[in-house]
Design an enzyme around this catalytic site. Structure first.
Site, mmCIF file in Angstrom:
data_model
loop_
_atom_site.group_PDB
_atom_site.id
_atom_site.type_symbol
_atom_site.label_atom_id
_atom_site.label_comp_id
_atom_site.label_asym_id
_atom_site.label_seq_id
_atom_site.Cartn_x
_atom_site.Cartn_y
_atom_site.Cartn_z
ATOM 1 N N HIS A 187 -1.762 -2.955 -6.943
ATOM 2 C CA HIS A 187 -2.400 -2.596 -5.674
ATOM 3 C C HIS A 187 -3.920 -2.741 -5.762
ATOM 4 O O HIS A 187 -4.589 -1.902 -6.353
ATOM 5 C CB HIS A 187 -1.993 -1.155 -5.295
ATOM 6 C CG HIS A 187 -2.461 -0.748 -3.945
ATOM 7 N ND1 HIS A 187 -2.884 0.527 -3.651
ATOM 8 C CD2 HIS A 187 -2.588 -1.456 -2.799
ATOM 9 C CE1 HIS A 187 -3.233 0.576 -2.380
ATOM 10 N NE2 HIS A 187 -3.065 -0.609 -1.844
ATOM 11 N N ASN B 207 -3.945 5.925 -1.378
ATOM 12 C CA ASN B 207 -3.539 5.976 0.028
ATOM 13 C C ASN B 207 -2.974 7.322 0.441
ATOM 14 O O ASN B 207 -2.968 7.666 1.610
ATOM 15 C CB ASN B 207 -2.557 4.849 0.345
ATOM 16 C CG ASN B 207 -3.296 3.628 0.852
ATOM 17 O OD1 ASN B 207 -4.103 3.745 1.784
ATOM 18 N ND2 ASN B 207 -3.080 2.485 0.242
ATOM 19 N N SER C 212 0.827 -1.206 0.000
ATOM 20 C CA SER C 212 0.000 0.000 0.000
ATOM 21 C C SER C 212 0.859 1.253 0.000
ATOM 22 O O SER C 212 0.382 2.319 -0.375
ATOM 23 C CB SER C 212 -0.854 0.059 1.271
ATOM 24 O OG SER C 212 -1.640 -1.069 1.401
ATOM 25 N N GLU D 219 -4.373 -0.190 -8.760
ATOM 26 C CA GLU D 219 -3.302 0.737 -9.148
ATOM 27 C C GLU D 219 -2.120 -0.114 -9.637
ATOM 28 O O GLU D 219 -1.591 -0.936 -8.879
ATOM 29 C CB GLU D 219 -2.874 1.600 -7.954
ATOM 30 C CG GLU D 219 -3.912 2.633 -7.535
ATOM 31 C CD GLU D 219 -3.507 3.407 -6.282
ATOM 32 O OE1 GLU D 219 -3.791 4.613 -6.222
ATOM 33 O OE2 GLU D 219 -2.911 2.813 -5.353
HETATM 34 N N1 LIG Z 1 -5.772 -4.465 4.424
HETATM 35 C C1 LIG Z 1 -6.007 -3.657 3.400
HETATM 36 O O1 LIG Z 1 -7.066 -2.977 3.337
HETATM 37 C C2 LIG Z 1 -5.009 -3.541 2.291
HETATM 38 C C3 LIG Z 1 -5.426 -2.964 1.080
HETATM 39 C C4 LIG Z 1 -4.511 -2.914 -0.003
HETATM 40 C C5 LIG Z 1 -3.227 -3.377 0.157
HETATM 41 N N2 LIG Z 1 -2.854 -3.922 1.368
HETATM 42 C C6 LIG Z 1 -1.477 -4.442 1.464
HETATM 43 O O2 LIG Z 1 -1.541 -5.867 1.277
HETATM 44 C C7 LIG Z 1 -0.523 -6.506 2.049
HETATM 45 C C8 LIG Z 1 -1.183 -7.517 2.971
HETATM 46 O O3 LIG Z 1 -2.112 -6.834 3.807
HETATM 47 P P1 LIG Z 1 -3.257 -7.660 4.588
HETATM 48 O O4 LIG Z 1 -4.193 -6.648 5.113
HETATM 49 O O5 LIG Z 1 -3.728 -8.788 3.759
HETATM 50 O O6 LIG Z 1 -2.390 -8.240 5.804
HETATM 51 P P2 LIG Z 1 -2.767 -9.421 6.821
HETATM 52 O O7 LIG Z 1 -2.101 -9.075 8.097
HETATM 53 O O8 LIG Z 1 -4.245 -9.674 6.826
HETATM 54 O O9 LIG Z 1 -2.079 -10.715 6.161
HETATM 55 C C9 LIG Z 1 -0.695 -10.829 5.965
HETATM 56 C C10 LIG Z 1 -0.390 -12.307 5.769
HETATM 57 O O10 LIG Z 1 0.966 -12.442 5.351
HETATM 58 C C11 LIG Z 1 1.475 -13.626 5.961
HETATM 59 N N3 LIG Z 1 2.939 -13.549 5.912
HETATM 60 C C12 LIG Z 1 3.754 -12.778 6.665
HETATM 61 N N4 LIG Z 1 5.031 -12.952 6.271
HETATM 62 C C13 LIG Z 1 5.010 -13.871 5.258
HETATM 63 C C14 LIG Z 1 5.995 -14.440 4.422
HETATM 64 N N5 LIG Z 1 7.292 -14.126 4.557
HETATM 65 N N6 LIG Z 1 5.612 -15.318 3.462
HETATM 66 C C15 LIG Z 1 4.289 -15.645 3.313
HETATM 67 N N7 LIG Z 1 3.306 -15.135 4.089
HETATM 68 C C16 LIG Z 1 3.669 -14.249 5.037
HETATM 69 C C17 LIG Z 1 0.854 -13.643 7.341
HETATM 70 O O11 LIG Z 1 0.884 -14.942 7.917
HETATM 71 C C18 LIG Z 1 -0.559 -13.153 7.046
HETATM 72 O O12 LIG Z 1 -1.423 -14.235 6.752
HETATM 73 C C19 LIG Z 1 0.241 -5.396 2.763
HETATM 74 O O13 LIG Z 1 1.352 -5.052 1.988
HETATM 75 C C20 LIG Z 1 -0.789 -4.249 2.797
HETATM 76 O O14 LIG Z 1 -0.188 -2.981 2.867
HETATM 77 C C21 LIG Z 1 -3.712 -4.031 2.425
#
Ligand SMILES: NC(=O)c1ccc[n+]([C@@H]2O[C@H](COP(=O)([O-])OP(=O)(O)OC[C@H]3O[C@@H](n4cnc5c(N)ncnc54)[C@H](O)[C@@H]3O)[C@@H](O)[C@H]2O)c1
Length: 290
Positions: free
Chosen positions: A145, A195, A124, A157
């Site tokens: 994204h 963002n 993000s 994005e």
């Molecule tokens: N939550 C949102 O609204 C949102 C929206 C767009 C983008 N993002 C981005 O997406 C990404 C994930 O966010 P999320 O909200 O899904 O997070 P989350 O915390 O729900 O999930 C992250 C997952 O990654 C896993 N993980 C951690 N390290 C790992 C590794 N080395 N290899 C494999 N798996 C691993 C964890 O076990 C967990 O299941 C981030 O970069 C975040 O910035 C989030």
């Protein structure tokens, strides 16, 4: 390096089975792609499988897909804790928002995949160029994204890092269309477009609550009454407090720490008390744990 055009991509691997990875995997399988979903945490894989099944069953219940289609979609999905299964035409990384972790994952994936595999990051806020600078081949890294919830929101994005090859941007743009999404190409900058624009929405709302002017519920109520689909507190709970706080910190830091974008102490306190939002059962609101 021969880059596969978007219309030739057949297999996709998603790394990270959390809120975003799980939703992106569903989108890919629904669109007909053989999809591998990898996570280091087996419990997250189980939770993801359960929520994708439940989501598809709801669609079947509403008559939007047939029971046979649900079975076909699920047969295209493979859930694995084994990183050696992360071989695909495109790998979409959706792990925690931490630059070192993402770089380390991509470097491992580079040893498992041929040079033409495209690496996409769902970050993000971490500049794509900053991740790319620490990879042996930054030209195949691109931002992809998605927005939360990924199966519903259409915007993607597509972020072009300093070294991202034009062919890689085009391929991911075309892939996003095949996934039923509406892609836009963005230059690399902290928080990209959405963002960055959204930061004050959360931060001003947090300042209002921290200074006792209104409760989170009241702020949400008035913002939703003016036409916003979700008030800022409901949205922070959906995104995840850990993710939202980390994004605020990174965007603020990468923009030279302007005081107006300083992360909120209130949000930090909520985060440190373990209230991550919907995914932990409590954030600014209380939810049923699923
Ligand atoms: N939550 C949102 O609204 C949102 C929206 C767009 C983008 N993002 C981005 O997406 C990404 C994930 O966010 P999320 O909200 O899904 O997070 P989350 O915390 O729900 O999930 C992250 C997952 O990654 C896993 N993980 C951690 N390290 C790992 C590794 N080395 N290899 C494999 N798996 C691993 C964890 O076990 C967990 O299941 C981030 O970069 C975040 O910035 C989030």
């Amino acid at each position: 390096m021969a880059i596969l055009p978007g219309n030739m991509i057949e297999s996709i691997c998603i790394c990270g089975a959390g809120t975003m990875g799980s939703g992106i995997a569903q989108v890919c399988a629904v669109a007909g792609f053989n999809t591998v979903l990898f996570d280091v945490n087996a419990a997250m894989l189980q939770r993801s499988e359960h929520s994708i099944r439940a989501g598809l069953d709801v669609l079947a219940g509403k008559g939007k897909v047939t029971v046979d289609e649900v079975a076909r979609i699920l047969s295209r999905l493979r859930f694995t804790p084994d990183i050696t299964e992360c071989r695909a035409d495109v790998v979409i990384e959706a792990i925690i928002e931490n630059e070192d972790e993402k770089v380390s994952l991509f470097n491992t994936l580079a040893g498992l995949n041929p040079p033409e595999t495209i690496f996409a990051t769902n970050t993000s806020s971490i500049p794509v160029s900053a991740i790319g600078a620490r990879l042996s081949n930054p030209s195949r890294l691109v931002g992809m994204h998605f927005f939360n919830p990924a199966p519903i929101l259409r915007l993607v994005e597509v972020v072009k890092g300093t070294d991202t090859a034009e062919a890689v941007v085009n391929s991911i743009y075309d892939l996003a269309i095949r996934l039923g999404k509406t892609p836009v190409i963005c230059n690399d900058s902290p928080g990209f477009i959405v963002n960055r624009v959204a930061r004050p929405y959360y931060l001003e709302a947090l300042k209002i609550v921290a200074s006792g002017i209104a409760t989170p519920a009241l702020v949400d109520q008035v913002m939703e009454a003016t036409g916003f689909k979700m008030g800022p507190f409901r949205l922070m709970d959906l995104i995840g407090m850990d993710v939202n706080y980390q994004v605020s910190t990174l965007v603020w830091d990468k923009l030279g720490r302007p005081p107006r974008l300083a992360p909120s102490d209130l949000q930090k306190q909520v985060l440190e008390s373990g209230k991550l939002g919907r995914k932990s059962g409590e954030g600014f609101y209380i939810y049923n744990k699923s």
